[in-house]
Design an enzyme around this catalytic site. Sequence first.
Site, short mmCIF file in Angstrom:
data_model
loop_
_atom_site.label_atom_id
_atom_site.label_comp_id
_atom_site.label_asym_id
_atom_site.label_seq_id
_atom_site.Cartn_x
_atom_site.Cartn_y
_atom_site.Cartn_z
N THR A 74 138.81 -70.10 43.03
CA THR A 74 139.13 -68.68 43.12
C THR A 74 140.21 -68.37 44.16
OG1 THR A 74 136.91 -68.06 42.44
CG2 THR A 74 138.12 -66.43 43.73
N ARG B 178 96.42 -53.23 45.12
CA ARG B 178 96.68 -51.92 45.71
C ARG B 178 96.06 -50.82 44.86
NH1 ARG B 178 98.43 -49.40 50.45
NH2 ARG B 178 99.57 -47.49 49.97
N GLY C 155 106.96 -48.88 49.87
CA GLY C 155 107.48 -49.21 51.19
C GLY C 155 107.18 -50.65 51.60
N GLU D 31 130.34 -67.91 39.29
CA GLU D 31 130.22 -68.80 38.11
C GLU D 31 130.52 -68.04 36.81
OE1 GLU D 31 129.79 -72.11 37.86
OE2 GLU D 31 130.05 -72.13 40.02
N GLY E 16 132.87 -71.41 49.09
CA GLY E 16 131.64 -71.81 49.76
C GLY E 16 131.81 -73.11 50.51
#
Lengths: 646, 646
Positions: free
Chosen positions: A142, A314, A408, A431, A181
């Site tokens: 790139t 929950r 949250g 990619e 990278g």
Amino acid sequence: MAESAESKPDKSVLAGIFDGEYADLRDRVKGFLVERASFLQQAEEWTPSEYREQVRDVVVEAAETGLTAAGFPAAYGGADDVGANVAAFETIALGDLSVLVKFGVQFGLFGGAIHQLGTERHHRAYLADIAEARLLGSFAMTETGHGSNVQALRTTATYDADTGEFVLHTPDDDARKDYIGNAACHAQAAVVFAQLVVAGENHGVHALYVPLRDRKGRALPGIRIEDCGRKLGLLGVDNGRIWFDQVRVPRENLLNRYADVDENGVYSSPIENPDRRFFTMLGTLIQGRVCVGGAGISASKVALVIATRYATRRRQFGAPDEPEMLLLDYGQHQRRLLPLIARTYALTFAQARLARDFRSIFSEGHGGDGGDEERRRRALESRAAATKALGTWHATRTIQECREACGGVGYLSVNRFAALKADTDVFTTFEGDNTILMQLVAKGRLTELRHEFGSLDYRGMALYVGQQVVETVVEKAYMRQLIERVKDAVPGRGDAEGDGGLLDPEYHLAMLRWREDHMTAGVARRLKGGIDKGGDPSEVFSRCQHHLLGAAHAHAERLVLEAFLTTIDGLPEGPERSLLESVQHLHALAEIERDRAWWMEHGRLSTERAKAITRTVDDLCRDLSEHALTLVEAFGIPEQLLPRGM
Amino acid sequence: MAESAESKPDKSVLAGIFDGEYADLRDRVKGFLVERASFLQQAEEWTPSEYREQVRDVVVEAAETGLTAAGFPAAYGGADDVGANVAAFETIALGDLSVLVKFGVQFGLFGGAIHQLGTERHHRAYLADIAEARLLGSFAMTETGHGSNVQALRTTATYDADTGEFVLHTPDDDARKDYIGNAACHAQAAVVFAQLVVAGENHGVHALYVPLRDRKGRALPGIRIEDCGRKLGLLGVDNGRIWFDQVRVPRENLLNRYADVDENGVYSSPIENPDRRFFTMLGTLIQGRVCVGGAGISASKVALVIATRYATRRRQFGAPDEPEMLLLDYGQHQRRLLPLIARTYALTFAQARLARDFRSIFSEGHGGDGGDEERRRRALESRAAATKALGTWHATRTIQECREACGGVGYLSVNRFAALKADTDVFTTFEGDNTILMQLVAKGRLTELRHEFGSLDYRGMALYVGQQVVETVVEKAYMRQLIERVKDAVPGRGDAEGDGGLLDPEYHLAMLRWREDHMTAGVARRLKGGIDKGGDPSEVFSRCQHHLLGAAHAHAERLVLEAFLTTIDGLPEGPERSLLESVQHLHALAEIERDRAWWMEHGRLSTERAKAITRTVDDLCRDLSEHALTLVEAFGIPEQLLPRGM
């Protein structure tokens, strides 16, 4: 559910289906991750530079275990098994994703490019050191000005016949290598992609092995490296920019499997057409794309286990004097999670099919350029593009939905969504940008892609499609098939049948095939019509692009569904198969529901049947919610990698 | 476009429509942000604790400018103008969002609760200090075990008649206050919500003023505070957990506007029904919800400016020997960005309408509990819930799409998407989870909500709806209206009319109204049918919940469209109005396209007309792409807050 079994589905049986023949390898990788489970929490506290050093250390440790380079030739530390690379990568994706990406850059991109584009002299010189992480490297493709359009890269590698060297040069900042990278800190060398200029003639983009740093880590003369700076995620990966100022490397550093420059300075290649040569070279680098899609699916699994467990623990709101209701007992919560679970199953099987094809083609040795191999490689490229795009978009969507479904609590880093969201976000981009990849898929469908038309240039495509393919391929052979299919193959078309057949996989598949065929033919007609009327090809393409991408999606969804059905076909009867059949029904009907307007618009779905599909999706979500925990625990994610107490 | 104007639309004219009567205030806030523009980049480098200190400093500086407390009474540093609070908050949201949230906690939640729930003695004691940030505080409502279901909080405040004090106590970890902004480091006090127990009787959730820390910042005796730890975003906000161990505060610390305990230990309230009292108290705290929706819309604007500019600069692919094509010239890229821009306009106008209603109701003084005020407040609450949910979901979706549309460049923190994504992610959760809020909206529609049925308890709702409302309200009055509307109000229903009328706002509105009415009546029938057949109310509710939320969405979308149309109606003829008309067409048709399956299923849209809508959306996206830059620059985001060179 069609389940008539006396016994309950067993999650370990389901897990076995997922893990396939690489179950042992996956277990070893999981063991490696579990030993380092604390890494996940520590990563939140490290500074970016600490994080990068820790990630490098883990990658080096991974090399010591021999998990890193199974795809390399046995002679250089590998096991000649590219399938193992994919399985290992998918499993590493259950842990820290900076580790995953650094791992992928080192062994997959850098090592893979030398393996696939180089020849024996390069393999002998570098592969063992790469496999053992003694030689760290980058994949420098790139540039700032060109990401998707690789053919237009502007770094040059000009052959100097007097010295027998290539001279690498960055003409301006737009042509600097960007986002590379491993480059900012650790790479000692890179595979650099550049326009190869020999005796004044540009032969297109080729790859060269280029040392970057000396033993002390200093950039070599003529090379400038800059840190890309803070990113949204993957903070443990050192992305950098690289400029070359007349940097010289020996002639032998050209990775010369598909093209070479001899001692006399004469360029040669077994592939004459430059476009075809370019796409052949790029095609060998498909492993990265295969791996990233799989990693996206793995990350989705982590998110779904966490959110599903939370939903079964929950409680919130409820009738007076009764325990509050579990989140998963709410119809809307079932609607949020179950279709995503079903789609994750579907994509996992599609990914497994892709990985098998990849292994099969890339294990048969190199160099076979016959017509059949050619077609198989093109099919693999299309499948890889489709699966990567769907798998990574699925990750973005799933992780987001799971975070929200945990409220949250999902926002606390300790519960993993923070890193999952941030780190996977770029999966849709690197990619191969997903939109570009889907365009590639569409093109493949439109033209039964041949090398001659392999360029991503839209003009060539529009012209080609307009002038040739529609008449010859599409209108004659293809349209006839299509009409036959329309007449015969879609069961349950009328209102009279009511809900009948909605749970028939043949119906699902026929619907998806019909959409694919119809959309593909439709966009071909529009492209041809636009060109025939004398339209500017760019303009014609631009106006059809949304439609074109729709055709690509339709194709990709059909591949996914087929993979699901093939997997089920291979299973013995039993409660697990029954459960998977219901999951398949939900997956297919949720997709048909999502795009039901299209089928209605094209006369393939009555409004009553469309409403029946929505009711059936509701019912399937509710029925499957009882098995939700089993379904997600079958993903086999080690307990140590999951947040406590959620 | 219906544009016949000779001159081009002027972005400053459009900006004037957005800024409205608070243009000066918004400019002052922008000036404040521009002076601190470097904050945005520095924030990426700070450690969390540095970041928190910097954020506190900015909030204190903001207090010094007088921008912080316009809604407070003039006697205590304010300007008696709650509308200014909303405008300021929306504008601060263009900058760092940790600053925004800390600001909101201090002045909006903490200060707002004392203002709205307290009486003169509290105002006199605290408001001026809060406005000037000499007294920093928290809003301690949420507990670990209860976020959405506030009525079920378990912290207690028990009156001790012997000492004339309330004793605050946390019975267990599930009842600890959790996620409390400002609590981990800076709050000196908090408004704490607890079950008020007087003489052995529980009177439900009430709010008290509770000091948390001494002058040196140490937690007071009996109070334990813990840091919530690392979060996905908003790292500059110090969220904490609070436990109370028999903590005593004087009787006068009860915020006693709606209920009091006298010197003799006798509880009294002007609102007898405990549910009604609870929802009245909560209703006064609506400002936070109004503000967060606006902030989500502001954050979407920042993302859209960045992505649209990039799309008009970045080139990739193209015909040989020509410049590569601009991203924005691609049909798919237009499809990605333009509907989001149009929706951002629509939501901005819906938000402006909400803010006006809020100001009008909350500026008429307190205490008017007559029937009309009651109805207006309920309507405001429903509108606030709908706008908050749509605005914050829009932010999540828009920022994500914009990040992807900028490729790898969008992944670099310097380009703002990293913080935008992370910081806004919790907007869909806090100040009311979006799904719960949409449920509230649906309930309002179903029952013409009355205080007696104000509880979020689904069983009460299902029973009520089943037994009373459907028969009396919905079936009689409402269904008749509905049938009339169906017969008369949807123009352009048949195929015969072709594309005619697709750009008629009356058509758009009729379609959205019809969907809303039909869905609401449909879900009411289903709820009633389920109860009539003797179904368990929880089960009936769960099965209808997805449908119920669909009805809420339909209502919310109608409100948004109406606000857009009203805004346009108030504008003079000219190029800006013409442009906004096209933006409105795109917004409305994109929404109808998205859900076109529903209208087809219900016989309100022919398949040919549905396809015509898709073509028209394509055309509008292309036509409006020429004005894309004007449209986003009209958002008026200062150049200094935008990334360079994108």
